[in-house]
Design a protein around this motif. Structure first.
Motif, PDB file in Angstrom:
ATOM      1  N   TYR A 242      38.467  34.663  32.644  1.00  0.00           N
ATOM      2  CA  TYR A 242      39.349  34.078  33.668  1.00  0.00           C
ATOM      3  C   TYR A 242      38.718  34.226  35.054  1.00  0.00           C
ATOM      4  O   TYR A 242      38.748  33.302  35.862  1.00  0.00           O
ATOM      5  CB  TYR A 242      40.716  34.768  33.672  1.00  0.00           C
TER       6      TYR A 242
ATOM      7  N   PHE B 111      35.543  34.543  35.960  1.00  0.00           N
ATOM      8  CA  PHE B 111      34.417  33.618  36.166  1.00  0.00           C
ATOM      9  C   PHE B 111      34.923  32.203  36.396  1.00  0.00           C
ATOM     10  O   PHE B 111      34.420  31.483  37.247  1.00  0.00           O
ATOM     11  CB  PHE B 111      33.456  33.651  34.972  1.00  0.00           C
ATOM     12  N   HIS B 112      35.955  31.823  35.632  1.00  0.00           N
ATOM     13  CA  HIS B 112      36.531  30.484  35.815  1.00  0.00           C
ATOM     14  C   HIS B 112      37.060  30.325  37.241  1.00  0.00           C
ATOM     15  O   HIS B 112      36.794  29.321  37.915  1.00  0.00           O
ATOM     16  CB  HIS B 112      37.652  30.252  34.797  1.00  0.00           C
ATOM     17  N   LEU B 113      37.814  31.314  37.716  1.00  0.00           N
ATOM     18  CA  LEU B 113      38.408  31.220  39.057  1.00  0.00           C
ATOM     19  C   LEU B 113      37.325  31.245  40.142  1.00  0.00           C
ATOM     20  O   LEU B 113      37.444  30.558  41.152  1.00  0.00           O
ATOM     21  CB  LEU B 113      39.409  32.356  39.274  1.00  0.00           C
ATOM     22  N   LEU B 114      36.247  32.020  39.905  1.00  0.00           N
ATOM     23  CA  LEU B 114      35.144  32.071  40.876  1.00  0.00           C
ATOM     24  C   LEU B 114      34.463  30.716  41.000  1.00  0.00           C
ATOM     25  O   LEU B 114      33.986  30.353  42.073  1.00  0.00           O
ATOM     26  CB  LEU B 114      34.099  33.083  40.429  1.00  0.00           C
ATOM     27  N   GLU B 115      34.398  29.985  39.879  1.00  0.00           N
ATOM     28  CA  GLU B 115      33.701  28.695  39.887  1.00  0.00           C
ATOM     29  C   GLU B 115      34.547  27.575  40.492  1.00  0.00           C
ATOM     30  O   GLU B 115      34.024  26.507  40.806  1.00  0.00           O
ATOM     31  CB  GLU B 115      33.294  28.315  38.451  1.00  0.00           C
ATOM     32  N   LEU B 116      35.852  27.814  40.653  1.00  0.00           N
ATOM     33  CA  LEU B 116      36.711  26.798  41.272  1.00  0.00           C
ATOM     34  C   LEU B 116      36.337  26.609  42.734  1.00  0.00           C
ATOM     35  O   LEU B 116      35.909  27.560  43.385  1.00  0.00           O
ATOM     36  CB  LEU B 116      38.177  27.240  41.233  1.00  0.00           C
ATOM     37  N   PRO B 117      36.525  25.387  43.284  1.00  0.00           N
ATOM     38  CA  PRO B 117      36.403  25.238  44.739  1.00  0.00           C
ATOM     39  C   PRO B 117      37.434  26.140  45.422  1.00  0.00           C
ATOM     40  O   PRO B 117      38.516  26.371  44.866  1.00  0.00           O
ATOM     41  CB  PRO B 117      36.741  23.763  44.969  1.00  0.00           C
ATOM     42  N   ALA B 118      37.089  26.641  46.610  1.00  0.00           N
ATOM     43  CA  ALA B 118      37.965  27.595  47.307  1.00  0.00           C
ATOM     44  C   ALA B 118      39.387  27.053  47.459  1.00  0.00           C
ATOM     45  O   ALA B 118      40.362  27.783  47.273  1.00  0.00           O
ATOM     46  CB  ALA B 118      37.368  27.943  48.670  1.00  0.00           C
TER      47      ALA B 118
ATOM     48  N   LEU C 199      41.474  27.455  44.288  1.00  0.00           N
ATOM     49  CA  LEU C 199      41.920  28.826  44.061  1.00  0.00           C
ATOM     50  C   LEU C 199      43.052  29.172  45.027  1.00  0.00           C
ATOM     51  O   LEU C 199      44.013  29.860  44.661  1.00  0.00           O
ATOM     52  CB  LEU C 199      40.757  29.811  44.225  1.00  0.00           C
ATOM     53  N   GLU C 200      42.945  28.659  46.256  1.00  0.00           N
ATOM     54  CA  GLU C 200      44.037  28.892  47.223  1.00  0.00           C
ATOM     55  C   GLU C 200      45.334  28.249  46.728  1.00  0.00           C
ATOM     56  O   GLU C 200      46.405  28.834  46.841  1.00  0.00           O
ATOM     57  CB  GLU C 200      43.656  28.344  48.601  1.00  0.00           C
ATOM     58  N   GLN C 201      45.226  27.046  46.161  1.00  0.00           N
ATOM     59  CA  GLN C 201      46.396  26.362  45.609  1.00  0.00           C
ATOM     60  C   GLN C 201      46.984  27.152  44.440  1.00  0.00           C
ATOM     61  O   GLN C 201      48.200  27.305  44.329  1.00  0.00           O
ATOM     62  CB  GLN C 201      45.985  24.956  45.151  1.00  0.00           C
ATOM     63  N   PHE C 202      46.108  27.667  43.598  1.00  0.00           N
ATOM     64  CA  PHE C 202      46.510  28.481  42.440  1.00  0.00           C
ATOM     65  C   PHE C 202      47.357  29.666  42.925  1.00  0.00           C
ATOM     66  O   PHE C 202      48.467  29.883  42.446  1.00  0.00           O
ATOM     67  CB  PHE C 202      45.225  28.957  41.743  1.00  0.00           C
ATOM     68  N   CYS C 203      46.841  30.395  43.908  1.00  0.00           N
ATOM     69  CA  CYS C 203      47.550  31.581  44.411  1.00  0.00           C
ATOM     70  C   CYS C 203      48.822  31.178  45.151  1.00  0.00           C
ATOM     71  O   CYS C 203      49.864  31.828  45.004  1.00  0.00           O
ATOM     72  CB  CYS C 203      46.635  32.392  45.327  1.00  0.00           C
TER      73      CYS C 203
END
Lengths: 202, 202
Positions: free
Chosen positions: B29, B31-38, B41-45
């Motif tokens: 998980y 590594f997947h989140l690290l590979e997302l555009p910033a 990931l901000e939207q995810f959080c």
């Protein structure tokens, strides 16, 4: 399919984007996060965002690092004229776990796949060539450790061609029977490769 | 065990706190989140935090809701003098999925477990009693749908005792053989309960 409240549905949708997570697992995660105290969930999110912010890629090899240069490129003991080319950081870490390799790495960030629109410009072949030509020390060997897939083999072939007019040794990891496996259950391609790569015992 | 960079380790630790997620899955998980555009990931959080902020519990029954009162308590068709008492919102949703129940609910937020320090004050028995005594309509039946575990049975017994001097009917979900199951593989306790609860066919 149970319909949840919209904000919960949105949480489930986001959590369902994690690799290998379906709707049921995503709902389980969402309920868990909802039950956390607000400050714990804030810490959870802050840690993810902070990780993303602080983890960079090494300017030489694309390995993950915290500054500009990763610990492997910064380690003078690893400078021995060998570069191991891998598709991703996970492969690099698997190689490091094995403990059998003492040279440097180059992370391509993928493998050539014309069908997916991934050509030489989409992966960091240019960075590899630049290191080989302009690096501080001469490179004697490039070990192409891309995956034994069509894309990985294509990438290996491409790199081999790029280096054919140099006197750099280009090698590939051996394909064969995994240690501990039973020959009876090995697939035909692996058996063929193992036979082609057979080694003398005397 | 592979050691990762500290910010990555911290991401893995947080993701490993999700239910049923071990270190390897957490690393996948991360590594997947690290590979997302910033921004992704901000939207995810943001979605997780927004969900936590917007989802409240109903002031009557503790079901999840967006305002003060959940859709079930706000639905005049559900007001029929029946309250189904469940341990958590997940059980409530399972009951709703079945479609067989048309009354109201009360979510306790757990079950009595003296060994874990969970007494009547740690679960919302008081709220249930308050609704029964001071609610707008008279309650005729309380269906105790706590789990068929030691804690669930203890809770059911406790609620039954609290209501023994009223003329409210207290019922419990039937225990027995799951529909579609093979009697051969039913455990002894379930078989005994199914026998005790046997019903006349004529």
């Amino acid at each position: 399919m149970t319909e949840y409240l919209l904000p919960l549905e949105q949480m489930i949708e986001q959590l369902g984007s994690l690799p290998g997570v379906g709707r049921k697992t995503a709902a389980k995660y969402a309920f868990h996060l909802l039950e956390l105290p607000a400050e714990d969930l804030e810490q959870f999110c802050a840690t993810l965002l902070e990780g993303k912010r602080r983890i960079k890629t090494c300017k030489f090899c694309n390995n993950l690092c915290q500054g500009e240069v990763c610990t492997i490129c910064a380690d003078p003991k690893r400078v021995n004229g060998q570069i191991c080319v891998v598709e991703d950081v996970k492969t690099l870490m698997a190689m490091e776990r094995s403990g059998g390799y003492k040279g440097e790495y180059h992370v391509l960030g993928g493998a050539l796949s014309p069908i997916d629109g991934i050509g030489p410009d989409q992966i960091d072949v240019a960075g590899l060539m630049n290191r080989i030509k302009n690096g501080p020390q001469p490179i004697k060997e490039v070990i192409v450790a891309t995956n034994p897939t069509v894309e990985g083999e294509t990438t290996a072939l491409y790199i081999t061609r790029l280096l054919k007019d140099t006197d750099i040794l280009v090698t590939r990891l051996a394909c064969g029977i995994p240690v501990g496996a039973d020959l009876e259950y090995a697939d035909e391609v692996t058996l063929t490769r193992a036979l082609e790569g057979r080694q003398s015992l005397n």
